[in-house]
Design a protein around this motif. Structure first.
Motif, PDB file in Angstrom:
ATOM      1  N   PHE A   4       0.837  -1.204   0.000  1.00  0.00           N
ATOM      2  CA  PHE A   4       0.000   0.000   0.000  1.00  0.00           C
ATOM      3  C   PHE A   4       0.874   1.258   0.000  1.00  0.00           C
ATOM      4  N   SER A   5       1.940   1.239   0.809  1.00  0.00           N
ATOM      5  CA  SER A   5       2.820   2.410   0.926  1.00  0.00           C
ATOM      6  C   SER A   5       3.588   2.669  -0.362  1.00  0.00           C
ATOM      7  N   LEU A   6       4.037   1.603  -1.029  1.00  0.00           N
ATOM      8  CA  LEU A   6       4.780   1.780  -2.282  1.00  0.00           C
ATOM      9  C   LEU A   6       3.911   2.456  -3.331  1.00  0.00           C
ATOM     10  N   ARG A   7       2.638   2.061  -3.385  1.00  0.00           N
ATOM     11  CA  ARG A   7       1.731   2.680  -4.355  1.00  0.00           C
ATOM     12  C   ARG A   7       1.461   4.137  -4.006  1.00  0.00           C
ATOM     13  N   MET A   8       1.199   4.414  -2.719  1.00  0.00           N
ATOM     14  CA  MET A   8       0.920   5.790  -2.320  1.00  0.00           C
ATOM     15  C   MET A   8       2.161   6.668  -2.453  1.00  0.00           C
ATOM     16  N   LEU A   9       3.326   6.099  -2.220  1.00  0.00           N
ATOM     17  CA  LEU A   9       4.576   6.845  -2.419  1.00  0.00           C
ATOM     18  C   LEU A   9       4.671   7.309  -3.869  1.00  0.00           C
TER      19      LEU A   9
END
Length: 457
Positions: A21-26
């Motif tokens: 999730f964090s990689l996508r939002m980053l």
């Protein structure tokens, strides 16, 4: 009694999905502080089209968010997450290869189309037990805030080093890394859990959309992201005009983010522990209004701009923590997942509106008009917030009913009469009870003992 210690598989699932999730939002947010400066060198670029490029991912995300969540119930969570990340990577590659603003707009639209948030939350439900699910979802929420802060600092640094095209290639690589993690790190669920507290339920939208308290909170998150995106159409070029080189703007974001994260803690403790969420909410709306006024009056004075950014991010980060908690408290028992789905859609509509309107106003009147229009929206939001009521200070629980417990009106009455229980919904076909409780008065263990006491011989 339940074991509240996370199992190795639950920890693996939480960390794995949190990272995906964090990689996508980053990848989504790293573009925000650089597109209005570096993007102007693209063929055909105008302030209006830059704003559209910033906001269009929010529009496509809003369109596909709920449908993708429902589709994941049919085809499985992992296939949808992998497919969504692949669409995101393709969009990033298109944006990296283009020399035209229209190519970036197309790429950003595809990025938003890979809407995986609902599927990630549903898979997390499949992989965690009831007693640990709140902790796992809280981890995802915290990772979102940290990711946003990292993106605001990393975006300008990376773009200065390898250019806008290089930034998009890196974003594509992050999406591919997310696919690898999903396939090889995230466990495969043994069974599908239909959880109305984390998933969207067909046929329940009318009840959520008719709830005036939830509507005001949805309007709130729409305003938060409209103000964020509109302001960031104007802020990077304004800071450059005020004498801060685009290569040094990350320092402002780093300092303001660190201070705002530290400031969030006392606000949230006061709101939750003292049960003053309405007051803190209204203070934050007022701070956003003050921030927009400060940015308007600052003109080309750099320290005035930085002060306005600081006030804005303090309020923004508190709101990002406060609003999901308010949605959880205000949603009817058994409807929390659907309420969160509508909330997320409102958030991304705010992204789309903010980017598009910010670009339009900036092209027709410069930064001052952007901040004035943002101030007007913040004022309207503040007036709406004055009509809000104090939320019920309750938590959501999902109780799986043992096979030897009859799902009857008598069980529902027994649960409702238990001290500290605010609301109960029994779903016989799922053998599940959704309960809203005051955690200061009762807890999961007490309710499970009560349910066990209703067992038939």
């Amino acid at each position: 009694m339940n074991d509240f210690q996370m199992t190795p598989e639950e920890r693996k699932a939480t960390w794995g999905l949190g990272t995906v999730f964090s990689l996508r939002m980053l990848g989504m947010f790293m573009v925000l502080p650089v597109l209005t400066t570096y993007g102007m060198s693209l063929a055909g670029a105008t302030e209006t089209l830059i704003g559209l490029a910033i906001g269009i991912y929010g529009l496509t995300q809003a369109v596909f968010q709920i449908p993708f969540g429902l589709v994941s119930d049919r085809i499985g969570r992992k296939p949808l997450i992998v497919g969504g990340l692949l669409i995101f990577a393709i969009g990033s590659a298109i944006a990296a290869m283009t020399h035209s603003i229209w190519g970036v707009i197309l790429g950003r639209a595809l990025q938003g189309s890979g809407a995986i948030a609902a599927a990630v939350m549903a898979l997390l439900s499949d992989l965690t037990r009831e007693q640990n699910r709140t902790k796992a979802m809280a981890f995802i929420g915290v990772s979102f805030g940290i990711t946003f802060a990292i993106a605001m600092v990393a975006g300008p640094v990376i773009t200065q080093a390898i250019g806008l095209s290089g930034l998009f290639w890196m974003i594509a690589a992050l999406a591919l890394a997310g696919i690898v993690l999903t396939l090889f790190l995230v466990p495969v669920p043994k069974h599908h859990v239909l959880n109305r507290d984390s998933g969207i339920v067909k046929g329940s939208f009318r009840k959520v959309l008719a709830n005036s308290r939830l509507l005001k909170l949805n309007f709130g998150i729409l305003c938060v992201h409209t103000l964020l995106m509109s302001s960031f159409v104007a802020l990077p070029p304004l800071m450059e005009q005020a004498g801060l080189a685009r290569s040094d703007q990350w320092k402002v974001y780093l300092v303001t983010m660190l201070i705002s994260f530290i400031s969030v803690v006392p606000f949230i403790i006061y709101a939750e522990k003292q049960r003053r969420m309405k007051r803190v909410f209204q203070i934050c709306v007022l701070l956003m209004l003050i921030a927009e006024i400060m940015l308007w009056f600052a003109g080309f004075h750099l320290w005035g701009i930085i002060a306005g950014v600081q006030v804005f991010f303090i309020a923004f980060n508190v709101m990002e923590a406060l609003l999901p908690s308010l949605i959880s408290k205000e949603s009817p028992a058994g409807y929390k997942g659907t309420a969160m789905g509508v909330y997320s859609t409102s958030q991304f509509l705010g992204v789309a509106l903010g980017g598009s309107l910010g670009g339009f106003f900036y092209s027709h009147g410069g930064a001052a008009i952007v901040f004035i229009s943002c101030g007007v929206l913040a004022l309207i939001w503040f007036l709406v917030s004055l009509t809000m009521q104090e939320p019920p200070y309750v938590s959501s629980l999902r109780l799986v009913l043992p096979d030897n417990v009859a799902v009857t009106p008598e069980l529902e009455r027994a649960l409702k009469q238990h001290s500290g229980v605010a609301d109960v919904v029994l779903i016989p076909e799922e053998r599940t009870a959704y309960v809203k409780i005051d955690a200061r008065i009762t807890n999961r263990g007490e309710l499970e003992l009560l349910v066990a006491g209703q067992a038939t011989a």
